[in-house]
Design a protein around this motif. Structure first.
Motif, PDB file in Angstrom:
ATOM      1  N   LEU A  32     -13.945  23.592 -42.339  1.00 58.58           N
ATOM      2  CA  LEU A  32     -13.888  23.019 -40.887  1.00 58.58           C
ATOM      3  C   LEU A  32     -15.344  22.215 -40.670  1.00 58.58           C
ATOM      4  CD1 LEU A  32     -12.087  21.575 -39.192  1.00 58.58           C
ATOM      5  CD2 LEU A  32     -12.122  23.198 -37.975  1.00 58.58           C
ATOM      6  N   ILE A  33     -15.913  21.768 -41.528  1.00 56.05           N
ATOM      7  CA  ILE A  33     -16.978  21.297 -41.062  1.00 56.05           C
ATOM      8  C   ILE A  33     -16.990  20.196 -40.618  1.00 56.05           C
ATOM      9  CG2 ILE A  33     -19.554  20.793 -41.806  1.00 56.05           C
ATOM     10  CD1 ILE A  33     -18.791  21.769 -45.080  1.00 56.05           C
ATOM     11  N   LEU A  34     -17.886  19.643 -39.333  1.00 52.18           N
ATOM     12  CA  LEU A  34     -18.017  18.988 -38.083  1.00 52.18           C
ATOM     13  C   LEU A  34     -19.117  17.683 -39.182  1.00 52.18           C
ATOM     14  CD1 LEU A  34     -17.404  19.775 -35.021  1.00 52.18           C
ATOM     15  CD2 LEU A  34     -15.463  18.690 -36.223  1.00 52.18           C
ATOM     16  N   ALA A  35     -18.519  16.126 -38.616  1.00 47.28           N
ATOM     17  CA  ALA A  35     -19.653  14.989 -38.827  1.00 47.28           C
ATOM     18  C   ALA A  35     -20.742  14.991 -37.686  1.00 47.28           C
ATOM     19  CB  ALA A  35     -18.960  13.386 -38.522  1.00 47.28           C
ATOM     20  N   VAL A  36     -21.904  14.769 -38.166  1.00 42.90           N
ATOM     21  CA  VAL A  36     -23.121  15.190 -37.105  1.00 42.90           C
ATOM     22  C   VAL A  36     -23.269  13.695 -36.542  1.00 42.90           C
ATOM     23  CG1 VAL A  36     -25.259  15.671 -37.074  1.00 42.90           C
ATOM     24  CG2 VAL A  36     -24.657  17.361 -38.560  1.00 42.90           C
ATOM     25  N   PRO A  37     -22.809  13.596 -35.265  1.00 39.60           N
ATOM     26  CA  PRO A  37     -22.992  12.563 -34.387  1.00 39.60           C
ATOM     27  C   PRO A  37     -24.645  11.854 -34.842  1.00 39.60           C
ATOM     28  CG  PRO A  37     -21.772  14.369 -33.181  1.00 39.60           C
ATOM     29  CD  PRO A  37     -22.289  14.866 -34.162  1.00 39.60           C
ATOM     30  N   SER A  38     -24.613   9.989 -34.815  1.00 34.45           N
ATOM     31  CA  SER A  38     -25.848   9.559 -34.747  1.00 34.45           C
ATOM     32  C   SER A  38     -26.305   9.431 -33.133  1.00 34.45           C
ATOM     33  CB  SER A  38     -25.381   8.431 -35.707  1.00 34.45           C
ATOM     34  OG  SER A  38     -26.652   7.759 -35.507  1.00 34.45           O
ATOM     35  N   PHE A  39     -27.337  10.099 -32.710  1.00 38.81           N
ATOM     36  CA  PHE A  39     -28.185  10.038 -31.544  1.00 38.81           C
ATOM     37  C   PHE A  39     -29.074   9.304 -32.002  1.00 38.81           C
ATOM     38  CE2 PHE A  39     -25.357  13.514 -30.590  1.00 38.81           C
ATOM     39  CZ  PHE A  39     -24.794  12.389 -29.703  1.00 38.81           C
ATOM     40  N   GLY A  40     -29.533   8.627 -33.006  1.00 36.78           N
ATOM     41  CA  GLY A  40     -31.072   7.668 -33.596  1.00 36.78           C
ATOM     42  C   GLY A  40     -30.629   6.387 -33.153  1.00 36.78           C
ATOM     43  N   TRP A  41     -32.033   6.179 -32.216  1.00 36.20           N
ATOM     44  CA  TRP A  41     -32.060   4.270 -31.628  1.00 36.20           C
ATOM     45  C   TRP A  41     -33.067   3.995 -31.626  1.00 36.20           C
ATOM     46  CZ3 TRP A  41     -32.375   2.490 -27.420  1.00 36.20           C
ATOM     47  CH2 TRP A  41     -32.245   3.407 -25.876  1.00 36.20           C
ATOM     48  N   LYS A  42     -33.485   3.465 -31.533  1.00 35.49           N
ATOM     49  CA  LYS A  42     -35.250   2.506 -31.429  1.00 35.49           C
ATOM     50  C   LYS A  42     -34.588   1.398 -30.651  1.00 35.49           C
ATOM     51  CE  LYS A  42     -38.854   0.259 -32.999  1.00 35.49           C
ATOM     52  NZ  LYS A  42     -39.842   0.042 -34.817  1.00 35.49           N
ATOM     53  N   THR A  43     -33.939  -0.049 -30.518  1.00 31.59           N
ATOM     54  CA  THR A  43     -33.765  -1.266 -30.394  1.00 31.59           C
ATOM     55  C   THR A  43     -32.130  -0.661 -28.733  1.00 31.59           C
ATOM     56  OG1 THR A  43     -32.671  -2.052 -31.536  1.00 31.59           O
ATOM     57  CG2 THR A  43     -35.004  -2.326 -31.079  1.00 31.59           C
ATOM     58  N   GLY A  44     -32.497  -1.760 -28.052  1.00 31.77           N
ATOM     59  CA  GLY A  44     -30.900  -1.979 -27.799  1.00 31.77           C
ATOM     60  C   GLY A  44     -29.454  -2.257 -28.372  1.00 31.77           C
ATOM     61  N   ALA A  45     -30.133  -3.189 -29.630  1.00 35.22           N
ATOM     62  CA  ALA A  45     -29.011  -3.288 -31.219  1.00 35.22           C
ATOM     63  C   ALA A  45     -28.474  -2.412 -31.882  1.00 35.22           C
ATOM     64  CB  ALA A  45     -30.018  -4.667 -31.389  1.00 35.22           C
ATOM     65  N   GLU A  46     -29.782  -1.483 -31.659  1.00 39.72           N
ATOM     66  CA  GLU A  46     -28.924  -0.504 -32.820  1.00 39.72           C
ATOM     67  C   GLU A  46     -28.680   0.753 -31.491  1.00 39.72           C
ATOM     68  OE1 GLU A  46     -33.071   0.249 -36.086  1.00 39.72           O
ATOM     69  OE2 GLU A  46     -33.282   1.336 -33.981  1.00 39.72           O
ATOM     70  N   LEU A  47     -28.425   0.343 -30.644  1.00 38.00           N
ATOM     71  CA  LEU A  47     -28.140   1.387 -29.670  1.00 38.00           C
ATOM     72  C   LEU A  47     -26.426   1.411 -30.096  1.00 38.00           C
ATOM     73  CD1 LEU A  47     -27.875   4.343 -26.792  1.00 38.00           C
ATOM     74  CD2 LEU A  47     -28.103   2.189 -26.203  1.00 38.00           C
ATOM     75  N   ALA A  48     -25.779   0.139 -29.873  1.00 38.37           N
ATOM     76  CA  ALA A  48     -25.148  -0.672 -29.784  1.00 38.37           C
ATOM     77  C   ALA A  48     -24.391   0.006 -30.842  1.00 38.37           C
ATOM     78  CB  ALA A  48     -25.154  -2.430 -29.288  1.00 38.37           C
ATOM     79  N   GLU A  49     -24.941  -0.555 -32.066  1.00 40.44           N
ATOM     80  CA  GLU A  49     -24.565  -0.742 -33.585  1.00 40.44           C
ATOM     81  C   GLU A  49     -24.174   0.290 -33.649  1.00 40.44           C
ATOM     82  OE1 GLU A  49     -27.470  -3.459 -35.654  1.00 40.44           O
ATOM     83  OE2 GLU A  49     -26.458  -4.950 -34.129  1.00 40.44           O
ATOM     84  N   LYS A  50     -25.387   1.567 -33.959  1.00 40.70           N
ATOM     85  CA  LYS A  50     -24.990   3.033 -34.408  1.00 40.70           C
ATOM     86  C   LYS A  50     -25.126   3.868 -33.743  1.00 40.70           C
ATOM     87  CE  LYS A  50     -28.831   4.329 -36.938  1.00 40.70           C
ATOM     88  NZ  LYS A  50     -29.798   4.855 -36.837  1.00 40.70           N
ATOM     89  N   VAL A  51     -25.152   3.979 -31.711  1.00 38.86           N
ATOM     90  CA  VAL A  51     -24.341   4.991 -31.482  1.00 38.86           C
ATOM     91  C   VAL A  51     -23.538   4.776 -30.326  1.00 38.86           C
ATOM     92  CG1 VAL A  51     -25.937   6.703 -29.111  1.00 38.86           C
ATOM     93  CG2 VAL A  51     -27.593   5.600 -31.180  1.00 38.86           C
ATOM     94  N   LEU A  52     -23.130   3.754 -30.483  1.00 35.84           N
ATOM     95  CA  LEU A  52     -22.140   3.499 -29.727  1.00 35.84           C
ATOM     96  C   LEU A  52     -20.909   2.625 -30.449  1.00 35.84           C
ATOM     97  CD1 LEU A  52     -24.226   2.248 -25.973  1.00 35.84           C
ATOM     98  CD2 LEU A  52     -23.197   4.242 -26.487  1.00 35.84           C
ATOM     99  N   SER A  53     -21.300   2.980 -31.618  1.00 32.30           N
ATOM    100  CA  SER A  53     -20.082   1.891 -32.416  1.00 32.30           C
ATOM    101  C   SER A  53     -18.876   3.139 -32.393  1.00 32.30           C
ATOM    102  CB  SER A  53     -20.502   1.735 -33.970  1.00 32.30           C
ATOM    103  OG  SER A  53     -20.954   3.682 -34.597  1.00 32.30           O
ATOM    104  N   PRO A  54     -17.584   2.096 -32.987  1.00 30.95           N
ATOM    105  CA  PRO A  54     -16.821   2.705 -32.539  1.00 30.95           C
ATOM    106  C   PRO A  54     -16.318   4.401 -33.746  1.00 30.95           C
ATOM    107  CG  PRO A  54     -16.396   0.699 -32.650  1.00 30.95           C
ATOM    108  CD  PRO A  54     -17.158   1.039 -32.521  1.00 30.95           C
TER     109      PRO A  54
END
Length: 420
Positions: A32-54
């Motif tokens: 039971l290995i959990l996937a590690v969430p991505s919290f790294g971002w540089k711009t607002g676009a990256e924040l929306a596309e990577k960190v806040l993606s569904p």
């Protein structure tokens, strides 16, 4: 931190932590290995596309569903009941997730501001700007979360890796840790800093910063407010050291090997060591990482030694100060979570093969950091900001800064002797 057994509790909190830590490790080794969430971002676009993606939000949500039952089990086993945890833990987790997102910004990472400082600040802001009800603060399980993280930290302290650190790195680590720890402890005594704070400051300055302060606080059952203050000092002082020490070395034309050993032995956080070593060069980066790693692997031994010292030399309130405790009393008061830490380290050092370790270490490292961040969000929520930086907190600050200066000087001298 208070480590008192709650009235009506079923198990001592330290044993609960060992059980829950073992459960998390067993689940990971069982697949039971959990996937590690991505919290790294540089711009607002990256924040929306990577960190806040569904997809990433789903991973963060699954992580919540994983840790919530563990938090509930901890509350139930400690006799606190699960109703309070059910009402408080979702908010603590949400605030912690916000802290992790903020600390994932590239500019923030460049300043080496770790997630725990954001967790602490967010908790302090909410806890001091809003009047939280008494039941809310009573339901927080700060120490439980810290100690679960510490047991999981044991999975990263691999005894076989000590050999990889190299003989010179280990020798420097031993000399620096012992000399700086005793100087810092002596200095704190001279400045009349209380013994709890003295132990935390000494370990933080001499060993490995945040992790050492947390481990020491757990070992001596320290006050969470004092721990948060020590960690704040560690993280704040690491920033100017990380920036200016490479330029000082360049100004005086220190050899790269000496500079790397100096950076690795004196800067308190691993991230700051790597960033600082990178500014100097490849050889400095390699040596600084080896020396820092050598100090990190001493954490388990240091935590155990501090635990034995504290349980043997600290008396219960009202006890006879001249009477030494028996072995039975020492065992009763000894922080059992240290045994969980050591067991995890032994398991991953000698029983878990390299392939399995590589498979699970990312998930376990992520969970370790999450439990620490949850703990510091809780510390902030239950701490009064004015008390944290009160007038009587200046002496620990002076002690920390003087000890850190001594650390810089003695580490440079040892680095020249061993690496020039």
């Amino acid at each position: 931190m208070q480590d008192k057994k709650d009235k009506g509790s079923k198990l001592h909190e330290d044993w609960v932590v060992v059980i829950l830590g073992a459960l998390i490790i067993a689940l990971s080794l069982g697949g039971l290995i959990l996937a590690v969430p991505s919290f790294g971002w540089k711009t607002g676009a990256e924040l929306a596309e990577k960190v806040l993606s569904p997809a990433n939000l789903a991973i963060i949500g699954l992580q919540f569903l994983y840790v919530l039952p563990i938090a509930l089990a901890g509350s139930w086993l400690c006799g606190k009941g699960i109703a309070g945890t059910l009402r408080t833990f979702p908010l603590v987790y949400l605030l912690t997730a916000v802290a992790l997102v903020l600390s994932g910004n590239q500019a923030v990472k460049a300043l080496n501001l770790e997630a725990v400082i954001f967790s602490l600040v967010i908790g302090l802001l909410i806890g001091n700007l809003f009047r939280l009800p008494g039941w809310f603060k009573a339901a927080l399980s700060t120490e439980l979360y810290v100690k679960i993280g510490l047991v999981l930290l044991g999975t990263t302290v691999i005894f076989s890796d000590i050999l990889k650190a190299g003989s010179l790195g280990l020798l420097q680590a031993l000399v620096v840790v012992l000399s700086v720890w005793y100087f810092a402890f002596w200095l704190c005594k001279k400045l009349k800093v209380d013994e709890e704070m003295s132990m935390m400051i000494s370990s933080a300055v001499s060993i490995c910063g945040v992790s050492a302060a947390i481990a020491t606080s757990g070992a001596i059952k320290g006050d969470s407010k004092k721990l948060s203050y020590v960690i704040s000092m560690v993280l704040i002082t690491a920033i100017p050291m990380m920036i200016f020490m490479p330029y000082i070395a360049a100004w005086f034309n220190f050899p790269q090997a000496v500079t790397g050993a100096w950076l690795g032995g004196s800067i308190d956080t691993t991230g700051a060591v790597v960033a600082s070593g990178t500014l100097v060069g490849e050889e400095a980066l390699k040596i600084s990482t080896i020396v820092k790693f050598s100090q990190n692997v001493l954490l388990g031994l240091a935590a155990f030694a501090i635990s034995v010292y504290w349980t043997y030399n600290t008396k219960a309130p009202g006890a006879d100060r001249t009477e030494k405790p028996t072995l039975g009393v020492i065992w009763e008061r000894f922080p059992k979570f240290v045994l969980g830490f050591m067991a995890a380290s032994l398991l991953f050092s000698f029983a878990v093969d390299a392939q399995t370790n590589a498979l699970v270490k990312g998930s376990l490292k992520n969970l370790q950091g999450l439990w620490f961040a949850l703990a510091f969000t809780s510390i902030g929520l239950e701490t009064n900001f004015r008390e944290l930086f009160a007038q009587n907190s200046r002496k620990p600050l002076y002690a920390f800064l003087i000890a850190q200066t001594f650390n810089i000087v003695i580490t440079l001298a040892v680095a020249f002797v061993l690496f020039s």
